[in-house]
Design a protein around this motif. Sequence first.
Motif, PDB file in Angstrom:
ATOM      1  N   ASP A 208       0.863  -1.197   0.000  1.00  0.00           N
ATOM      2  CA  ASP A 208       0.000   0.000   0.000  1.00  0.00           C
ATOM      3  C   ASP A 208       0.889   1.233   0.000  1.00  0.00           C
ATOM      4  OD1 ASP A 208      -0.672   0.568   3.507  1.00  0.00           O
ATOM      5  OD2 ASP A 208       1.054  -0.296   2.479  1.00  0.00           O
ATOM      6  N   ASN A 209       0.501   2.190  -0.876  1.00  0.00           N
ATOM      7  CA  ASN A 209       1.406   3.336  -1.082  1.00  0.00           C
ATOM      8  C   ASN A 209       1.280   4.358   0.031  1.00  0.00           C
ATOM      9  OD1 ASN A 209      -1.078   4.198  -1.443  1.00  0.00           O
ATOM     10  ND2 ASN A 209      -0.796   5.150  -3.454  1.00  0.00           N
ATOM     11  N   GLU A 210       0.525   4.023   1.085  1.00  0.00           N
ATOM     12  CA  GLU A 210       0.390   5.011   2.164  1.00  0.00           C
ATOM     13  C   GLU A 210       1.705   5.096   2.937  1.00  0.00           C
ATOM     14  OE1 GLU A 210      -4.122   3.915   3.041  1.00  0.00           O
ATOM     15  OE2 GLU A 210      -2.840   3.979   4.796  1.00  0.00           O
TER      16      GLU A 210
ATOM     17  N   PRO B  91       3.321   5.414   6.171  1.00  0.00           N
ATOM     18  CA  PRO B  91       2.811   5.399   7.554  1.00  0.00           C
ATOM     19  C   PRO B  91       3.242   6.664   8.276  1.00  0.00           C
ATOM     20  CG  PRO B  91       4.613   3.821   7.264  1.00  0.00           C
ATOM     21  CD  PRO B  91       4.270   4.345   5.922  1.00  0.00           C
ATOM     22  N   HIS B  92       2.385   7.145   9.151  1.00  0.00           N
ATOM     23  CA  HIS B  92       2.714   8.372   9.894  1.00  0.00           C
ATOM     24  C   HIS B  92       3.768   8.030  10.929  1.00  0.00           C
ATOM     25  CE1 HIS B  92      -0.558  10.281   7.852  1.00  0.00           C
ATOM     26  NE2 HIS B  92      -1.357   9.315   8.193  1.00  0.00           N
ATOM     27  N   ASP B  93       4.917   8.697  10.793  1.00  0.00           N
ATOM     28  CA  ASP B  93       6.031   8.293  11.672  1.00  0.00           C
ATOM     29  C   ASP B  93       6.085   9.120  12.952  1.00  0.00           C
ATOM     30  OD1 ASP B  93       8.730  10.198  10.122  1.00  0.00           O
ATOM     31  OD2 ASP B  93       6.686  10.696  10.710  1.00  0.00           O
ATOM     32  N   GLU B  94       5.150  10.063  13.125  1.00  0.00           N
ATOM     33  CA  GLU B  94       5.173  10.882  14.351  1.00  0.00           C
ATOM     34  C   GLU B  94       4.131  10.379  15.341  1.00  0.00           C
ATOM     35  OE1 GLU B  94       4.645  14.886  13.078  1.00  0.00           O
ATOM     36  OE2 GLU B  94       6.743  15.110  12.472  1.00  0.00           O
ATOM     37  N   LEU B  95       4.393  10.668  16.602  1.00  0.00           N
ATOM     38  CA  LEU B  95       3.473  10.167  17.654  1.00  0.00           C
ATOM     39  C   LEU B  95       2.190  11.006  17.648  1.00  0.00           C
ATOM     40  CD1 LEU B  95       6.093   9.579  20.448  1.00  0.00           C
ATOM     41  CD2 LEU B  95       4.767   7.856  19.253  1.00  0.00           C
TER      42      LEU B  95
END
Lengths: 215, 10
Positions: free
Chosen positions: B2-4, B6-10
């Motif tokens: 999936d080309n999303e 991922p959000h790497d921030e908390l």
Amino acid sequence: MNIFRLAGDMTHLMSVLVLLLKIHTIKSCAGISLKTQELYALVFATRYLDIFTDFISVYNTIMKLIFLGSSFSIVWYMRRHKLVRRSYDKEQDTFRHFFLVLPCLLLALVMNEKFTFKEVMWAFSLYLEAVAILPQLVLLQRTKNIDNLTGQYVFLLGAYRAFYIFNWIYRYFTEPHYVHWITWISGLVQTLLYADFFYYYFNSWKNNVKLHLPA
Amino acid sequence: EDNETPHDEL
């Protein structure tokens, strides 16, 4: 990871630890809004849905577990613990947080980076976090004497997002495709909501007087 | 995949 983001995460962690310290040691949650704590538990639950699917780093996973665990245990303490719940100011903590959740959910359905369940939940968690402090700020206005731990808790909670703003500026200039308007705008709104609290907090610290918000 | 991102921030 940059120094601003690390400072932000550590400040956020400290705010949670200050609150847990207050509740766990002196068994009191006086001046703390259960509504805000419930909103924060919802923020983390909807933002960390990918905790087991997208592995970013050990640090990221550990911090997510800490924030999830602490926010839910604080809600549990304030609702279930026989001593702590007695110090909860039910009459004063009357903010209808449902009226914060619904608009954030509707906005997330309209404004998101991608119309998938995870992305809508992620946008929802950002909008909700921006306004989650409102019940707590309203409660502070109502309770006359704000004890030091509560004041420090709210201050650290506001400061962490201010550090994140510097992190976003830094990442914008150092990472070519780093653009997240949803995060930036909600983070800015969130920090601005603390503006008057910061003003009175700084003044009380400067004049060395008890923190007192005008009604 | 999936080309999303991922959000790497908390």
